[in-house]
Design a protein around this motif. Structure first.
Motif, short mmCIF file in Angstrom:
data_model
loop_
_atom_site.label_atom_id
_atom_site.label_comp_id
_atom_site.label_asym_id
_atom_site.label_seq_id
_atom_site.Cartn_x
_atom_site.Cartn_y
_atom_site.Cartn_z
N PRO A 120 47.55 40.69 84.78
CA PRO A 120 47.61 39.92 83.53
C PRO A 120 46.26 39.89 82.81
O PRO A 120 45.21 40.00 83.44
CB PRO A 120 47.98 38.51 84.01
N LYS A 148 60.53 47.46 84.36
CA LYS A 148 59.13 47.02 84.47
C LYS A 148 58.73 47.03 85.93
O LYS A 148 59.57 46.97 86.83
CB LYS A 148 58.97 45.59 83.91
N THR A 168 57.99 37.32 80.65
CA THR A 168 57.60 36.54 81.82
C THR A 168 58.83 36.00 82.53
O THR A 168 59.92 35.97 81.96
CB THR A 168 56.68 35.37 81.42
N GLN A 206 52.37 36.20 89.73
CA GLN A 206 52.93 37.45 89.26
C GLN A 206 53.87 37.97 90.34
O GLN A 206 53.57 37.86 91.53
CB GLN A 206 51.81 38.47 89.02
N THR A 231 49.40 45.61 76.82
CA THR A 231 50.70 45.25 76.24
C THR A 231 50.62 43.76 75.92
O THR A 231 50.38 42.95 76.80
CB THR A 231 51.83 45.52 77.26
N SER A 232 50.78 43.43 74.65
CA SER A 232 50.63 42.02 74.27
C SER A 232 51.96 41.27 74.19
O SER A 232 51.98 40.05 74.25
CB SER A 232 49.87 41.89 72.95
N GLU A 233 53.06 41.99 74.08
CA GLU A 233 54.37 41.34 74.09
C GLU A 233 54.88 41.38 75.52
O GLU A 233 55.51 42.35 75.94
CB GLU A 233 55.33 42.04 73.14
N VAL A 234 54.59 40.32 76.26
CA VAL A 234 54.85 40.29 77.69
C VAL A 234 56.09 39.45 77.98
O VAL A 234 56.23 38.34 77.50
CB VAL A 234 53.64 39.69 78.44
N SER A 262 48.00 47.86 82.51
CA SER A 262 48.49 48.64 83.65
C SER A 262 47.78 49.98 83.70
O SER A 262 47.06 50.36 82.77
CB SER A 262 49.99 48.87 83.53
N GLY A 309 48.37 39.04 77.52
CA GLY A 309 48.86 40.40 77.67
C GLY A 309 48.89 40.82 79.13
O GLY A 309 48.69 40.00 80.03
N ILE A 310 49.13 42.10 79.30
CA ILE A 310 49.13 42.70 80.64
C ILE A 310 48.58 44.11 80.50
O ILE A 310 48.84 44.78 79.50
CB ILE A 310 50.55 42.65 81.26
N PHE A 363 56.03 41.28 86.53
CA PHE A 363 56.22 40.23 85.53
C PHE A 363 55.27 39.09 85.85
O PHE A 363 55.23 38.62 86.99
CB PHE A 363 57.65 39.65 85.60
#
Length: 153
Positions: free
Chosen positions: A56, A121, A102, A135, A97-100, A69, A66-67, A124
């Motif tokens: 995260p 994915k 959860t 997470q 990635t800002s649209e996460v 990877s 965000g996240i 999360f």
């Protein structure tokens, strides 16, 4: 006279409802996190050293923004190949990635497994009351199921 040698019979106990298997029981809580201003170089070093594939991204107050990877980092690596740059100074905020999506810690592990399949994915973030509490990864879910007893299904 016929005698019975069956012995004392045990009275069957009333079946109890199985305890739900929740995300909170299998999520990681000791998280590696990054900040939007960290560099991709820093991210690559930590991901490699900790043997993880993403984490995260949080702001100064600890809020999830965000996240990031390994796949996100590849964008900067490819850019470095074309510019012949062995360092990756880009900021996390440029590639995260800002649209996460959860999950809640109170979600059943079966429902979480469905989310992994549906959304394709690998991890999360887990939020409770808007705060990052853990997470859960696809690996966490896979490791949980062999440990379950038949009565918990």
């Amino acid at each position: 006279m016929v005698k019975s040698f069956q012995g004392v019979r045990m009275v069957a106990s009333k079946r109890t409802t199985p305890t739900p298997i929740l995300v909170r029981d299998h999520m990681s809580t000791n998280l590696v996190t990054f900040h939007p201003e960290d560099t991709i170089d820093q991210v690559l070093e930590v991901l490699t050293r900790r043997k993880i594939s993403g984490a995260p991204v949080v702001d100064e107050s600890g809020g999830l923004v965000g996240i990031i990877s390994e796949v996100d980092c590849l964008k900067e690596i490819i850019k470095g190949k074309y510019t012949n740059t062995p360092k990756f100074p880009a900021k996390v905020k440029e590639h995260m990635t800002s649209e996460v999506i959860t999950l809640s810690p109170d979600l059943s592990l079966f429902d979480a497994a469905g989310k992994f399949l549906e959304l394709k994915k690998r991890r999360f973030p887990v939020l409770k009351d808007g705060k990052l509490v853990g997470q859960i990864s696809l690996s966490d879910v896979i490791r949980a199921f062999p440990k379950l007893k038949s009565t918990t299904w």
